[in-house]
Design a protein around this motif. Structure first.
Motif, PDB file in Angstrom:
ATOM      1  N   ASP A   1       8.798  -6.719   1.178  1.00 19.64           N
ATOM      2  CA  ASP A   1       9.100  -5.625   0.090  1.00 19.64           C
ATOM      3  C   ASP A   1       8.079  -4.408  -0.229  1.00 19.64           C
ATOM      4  O   ASP A   1       8.315  -3.824  -1.273  1.00 19.64           O
ATOM      5  CB  ASP A   1       9.526  -6.312  -1.145  1.00 19.64           C
ATOM      6  CG  ASP A   1      10.427  -7.514  -0.880  1.00 19.64           C
ATOM      7  OD1 ASP A   1      11.502  -7.106  -0.206  1.00 19.64           O
ATOM      8  OD2 ASP A   1      10.159  -8.541  -1.591  1.00 19.64           O
ATOM      9  N   MET A   2       7.183  -4.246   0.807  1.00 18.36           N
ATOM     10  CA  MET A   2       6.324  -3.203   0.837  1.00 18.36           C
ATOM     11  C   MET A   2       6.307  -2.342   1.987  1.00 18.36           C
ATOM     12  O   MET A   2       6.225  -2.876   3.035  1.00 18.36           O
ATOM     13  CB  MET A   2       4.846  -3.726   0.246  1.00 18.36           C
ATOM     14  CG  MET A   2       4.961  -4.178  -1.203  1.00 18.36           C
ATOM     15  SD  MET A   2       3.184  -4.359  -1.587  1.00 18.36           S
ATOM     16  CE  MET A   2       2.809  -2.708  -1.958  1.00 18.36           C
ATOM     17  N   VAL A   3       5.970  -1.064   1.673  1.00 16.39           N
ATOM     18  CA  VAL A   3       5.571  -0.344   3.007  1.00 16.39           C
ATOM     19  C   VAL A   3       3.962  -0.049   3.356  1.00 16.39           C
ATOM     20  O   VAL A   3       3.540   0.132   2.253  1.00 16.39           O
ATOM     21  CB  VAL A   3       6.155   1.338   2.783  1.00 16.39           C
ATOM     22  CG1 VAL A   3       5.827   2.170   3.864  1.00 16.39           C
ATOM     23  CG2 VAL A   3       7.640   1.178   2.633  1.00 16.39           C
TER      24      VAL A   3
ATOM     25  N   GLU B   1      -2.104  -7.896  -5.941  1.00 17.64           N
ATOM     26  CA  GLU B   1      -2.640  -6.701  -6.495  1.00 17.64           C
ATOM     27  C   GLU B   1      -1.370  -5.707  -6.806  1.00 17.64           C
ATOM     28  O   GLU B   1      -1.502  -5.213  -7.812  1.00 17.64           O
ATOM     29  CB  GLU B   1      -3.576  -6.015  -5.592  1.00 17.64           C
ATOM     30  CG  GLU B   1      -4.997  -6.350  -5.688  1.00 17.64           C
ATOM     31  CD  GLU B   1      -6.127  -5.423  -5.125  1.00 17.64           C
ATOM     32  OE1 GLU B   1      -5.697  -4.431  -5.165  1.00 17.64           O
ATOM     33  OE2 GLU B   1      -7.211  -5.824  -5.091  1.00 17.64           O
ATOM     34  N   SER B   2      -0.566  -5.564  -5.993  1.00 17.01           N
ATOM     35  CA  SER B   2       0.723  -4.869  -6.245  1.00 17.01           C
ATOM     36  C   SER B   2       1.505  -5.130  -7.660  1.00 17.01           C
ATOM     37  O   SER B   2       2.033  -4.307  -8.235  1.00 17.01           O
ATOM     38  CB  SER B   2       1.569  -4.899  -4.982  1.00 17.01           C
ATOM     39  OG  SER B   2       2.330  -5.858  -4.705  1.00 17.01           O
ATOM     40  N   ASN B   3       1.444  -6.528  -7.806  1.00 12.74           N
ATOM     41  CA  ASN B   3       2.132  -7.172  -8.756  1.00 12.74           C
ATOM     42  C   ASN B   3       1.431  -6.723 -10.102  1.00 12.74           C
ATOM     43  O   ASN B   3       1.945  -6.411 -10.861  1.00 12.74           O
ATOM     44  CB  ASN B   3       2.348  -8.512  -8.707  1.00 12.74           C
ATOM     45  CG  ASN B   3       3.238  -9.068  -7.925  1.00 12.74           C
ATOM     46  OD1 ASN B   3       4.352  -8.442  -7.703  1.00 12.74           O
ATOM     47  ND2 ASN B   3       3.239 -10.222  -7.197  1.00 12.74           N
ATOM     48  N   ILE B   4       0.242  -6.641 -10.210  1.00 13.10           N
ATOM     49  CA  ILE B   4      -0.487  -6.414 -11.275  1.00 13.10           C
ATOM     50  C   ILE B   4      -0.468  -4.920 -11.413  1.00 13.10           C
ATOM     51  O   ILE B   4      -0.206  -4.430 -12.720  1.00 13.10           O
ATOM     52  CB  ILE B   4      -2.176  -6.816 -10.980  1.00 13.10           C
ATOM     53  CG1 ILE B   4      -2.514  -8.183 -11.098  1.00 13.10           C
ATOM     54  CG2 ILE B   4      -3.134  -6.087 -12.096  1.00 13.10           C
ATOM     55  CD1 ILE B   4      -3.857  -8.615 -10.381  1.00 13.10           C
ATOM     56  N   LEU B   5      -0.681  -4.141 -10.532  1.00 11.70           N
ATOM     57  CA  LEU B   5      -0.547  -2.385 -10.634  1.00 11.70           C
ATOM     58  C   LEU B   5       0.911  -2.194 -11.331  1.00 11.70           C
ATOM     59  O   LEU B   5       1.073  -1.321 -11.980  1.00 11.70           O
ATOM     60  CB  LEU B   5      -0.794  -1.752  -9.434  1.00 11.70           C
ATOM     61  CG  LEU B   5      -0.566  -0.468  -9.499  1.00 11.70           C
ATOM     62  CD1 LEU B   5      -1.800   0.106 -10.628  1.00 11.70           C
ATOM     63  CD2 LEU B   5      -0.884   0.427  -8.220  1.00 11.70           C
TER      64      LEU B   5
ATOM     65  N   ILE C   1       3.933   6.025  -7.526  1.00  5.20           N
ATOM     66  CA  ILE C   1       2.412   5.337  -7.483  1.00  5.20           C
ATOM     67  C   ILE C   1       2.554   4.252  -6.469  1.00  5.20           C
ATOM     68  O   ILE C   1       3.625   3.498  -6.264  1.00  5.20           O
ATOM     69  CB  ILE C   1       2.285   4.820  -8.958  1.00  5.20           C
ATOM     70  CG1 ILE C   1       2.160   5.872 -10.050  1.00  5.20           C
ATOM     71  CG2 ILE C   1       0.962   3.943  -8.972  1.00  5.20           C
ATOM     72  CD1 ILE C   1       1.208   6.686  -9.863  1.00  5.20           C
ATOM     73  N   GLY C   2       1.346   4.336  -5.667  1.00  6.49           N
ATOM     74  CA  GLY C   2       1.257   3.119  -4.591  1.00  6.49           C
ATOM     75  C   GLY C   2      -0.001   2.498  -5.038  1.00  6.49           C
ATOM     76  O   GLY C   2      -0.810   2.908  -5.812  1.00  6.49           O
TER      77      GLY C   2
ATOM     78  N   ASP D   1       6.631  -0.157 -13.487  1.00  7.85           N
ATOM     79  CA  ASP D   1       7.304   0.284 -12.485  1.00  7.85           C
ATOM     80  C   ASP D   1       6.898  -0.850 -11.201  1.00  7.85           C
ATOM     81  O   ASP D   1       5.837  -1.075 -11.077  1.00  7.85           O
ATOM     82  CB  ASP D   1       7.288   1.783 -11.913  1.00  7.85           C
ATOM     83  CG  ASP D   1       8.534   2.382 -11.298  1.00  7.85           C
ATOM     84  OD1 ASP D   1       9.405   1.319 -11.024  1.00  7.85           O
ATOM     85  OD2 ASP D   1       8.609   3.428 -10.908  1.00  7.85           O
ATOM     86  N   THR D   2       7.847  -0.882 -10.260  1.00  8.15           N
ATOM     87  CA  THR D   2       7.536  -1.426  -9.111  1.00  8.15           C
ATOM     88  C   THR D   2       7.007  -0.780  -7.865  1.00  8.15           C
ATOM     89  O   THR D   2       7.543   0.335  -7.720  1.00  8.15           O
ATOM     90  CB  THR D   2       8.973  -2.021  -8.508  1.00  8.15           C
ATOM     91  OG1 THR D   2       9.699  -2.715  -9.698  1.00  8.15           O
ATOM     92  CG2 THR D   2       8.704  -3.000  -7.312  1.00  8.15           C
ATOM     93  N   VAL D   3       5.661  -1.283  -7.642  1.00  7.18           N
ATOM     94  CA  VAL D   3       4.854  -0.768  -6.557  1.00  7.18           C
ATOM     95  C   VAL D   3       5.560  -1.069  -5.178  1.00  7.18           C
ATOM     96  O   VAL D   3       5.593  -2.337  -4.911  1.00  7.18           O
ATOM     97  CB  VAL D   3       3.564  -1.160  -6.730  1.00  7.18           C
ATOM     98  CG1 VAL D   3       2.466  -0.715  -5.487  1.00  7.18           C
ATOM     99  CG2 VAL D   3       2.859  -0.714  -8.100  1.00  7.18           C
ATOM    100  N   LYS D   4       5.791   0.002  -4.355  1.00  9.90           N
ATOM    101  CA  LYS D   4       6.579  -0.581  -2.875  1.00  9.90           C
ATOM    102  C   LYS D   4       5.797   0.208  -1.940  1.00  9.90           C
ATOM    103  O   LYS D   4       6.438  -0.244  -0.553  1.00  9.90           O
ATOM    104  CB  LYS D   4       7.996   0.205  -3.142  1.00  9.90           C
ATOM    105  CG  LYS D   4       9.071  -0.262  -4.367  1.00  9.90           C
ATOM    106  CD  LYS D   4      10.233   0.398  -4.194  1.00  9.90           C
ATOM    107  CE  LYS D   4      11.076   0.226  -5.376  1.00  9.90           C
ATOM    108  NZ  LYS D   4      12.459   0.895  -5.442  1.00  9.90           N
TER     109      LYS D   4
END
Length: 246
Positions: free
Chosen positions: A153-155, A120-124, A94-95, A130-133
């Motif tokens: 820490d994200m692609v 937003e990635s922290n909320i998702l 999941i991204g 799970d950690t969104v990367k």
């Protein structure tokens, strides 16, 4: 290529025949000739879960990008949680699908946009447990593409590596901008980045108009089913047969 699961399987088999290894945004460097499969979930989480189940049945894994600011689904709702779990159960990733248009006050402010992406990635991440990367942009502006955002820490799937070093192929608006099957057959490119939208794919082919109209017209029935979960004995107020479906 038509927009059916059968045609999608044909595309996957072409990749296999041409010795493309299906990889992720994290492990692609370990492969030679490779392809990243990506799905943007703009409006229909049910279709995403159906595609995820189909991909599991044919033995491939991909990344599903969820839109936190969608007007069509809520990642924290009970039904959405069930569908997200179904995607994850299929072994998929999941991204975050990020819509910069949602924040007009940040236009041109790349550092602030990066901060909002992380927000937003922290909320998702909380929603999916799970950690969104990885992040993909929803209808990205030229300015955002040219900025080549580097996010801690994200692609960034629209970073220069994945948008330029890979051959990028997309079925946006239910139209392949380039002949995807011919490009795979040619073996011209060592790395492919393939974006599809689960919304367009069915067991049997549909026209663009039919796909959109069916989705719009199904909203009444979906609204009724949601009301059933929130109002005791809804049928005593309104019967299911009273739902208007054009």
């Amino acid at each position: 290529m038509d927009f059916t699961y059968k045609s999608y399987l044909k595309l996957i088999n072409k990749l296999r025949d041409k010795r493309y290894e299906i990889v992720t945004y994290q492990n692609w460097k370990q492969a030679g000739r490779c392809a990243i499969l990506r799905h943007d979930v703009d409006n229909d989480l049910q279709k995403a879960a159906a595609m995820a189940e189909f991909e599991k049945s044919i033995g491939v894994h991909s990344t599903y990008f969820l839109l936190l600011t969608s007007d069509f689904y809520n990642v924290f709702s009970k039904e959405s949680q069930r569908l997200i779990d179904k995607i994850k159960w299929g072994g998929h990733f999941i991204g975050l699908h990020f819509d910069e248009v949602r924040y007009p006050e940040l236009m041109g402010k790349t550092e602030e946009i990066k901060s909002r992406i992380l927000y937003e990635s922290n909320i998702l991440s909380e929603a999916i447990n799970d950690t969104v990367k990885v992040v993909s942009m929803h209808r990205p502006s030229k300015e955002i593409l040219d900025a080549d955002l580097r996010i801690p820490d994200m692609v960034n799937s629209y970073g220069s590596v994945f948008f330029h070093d890979f051959k990028y192929l997309s079925d946006s608006r239910r139209r392949w901008r380039e002949p995807v099957e011919e490009i795979i057959d040619s073996s011209e490119y060592e790395r492919l980045h393939i974006l599809t939208h689960p919304f367009w794919y069915f067991e049997e082919g549909k026209t663009l108009e039919k796909t959109v109209s069916d989705f719009v017209n199904s909203a009444n029935l979906q609204r009724y089913e949601q009301m059933e979960d929130n109002i005791t004995d809804l049928r005593s107020i309104m019967k299911r047969e009273g739902v208007r479906i054009c």
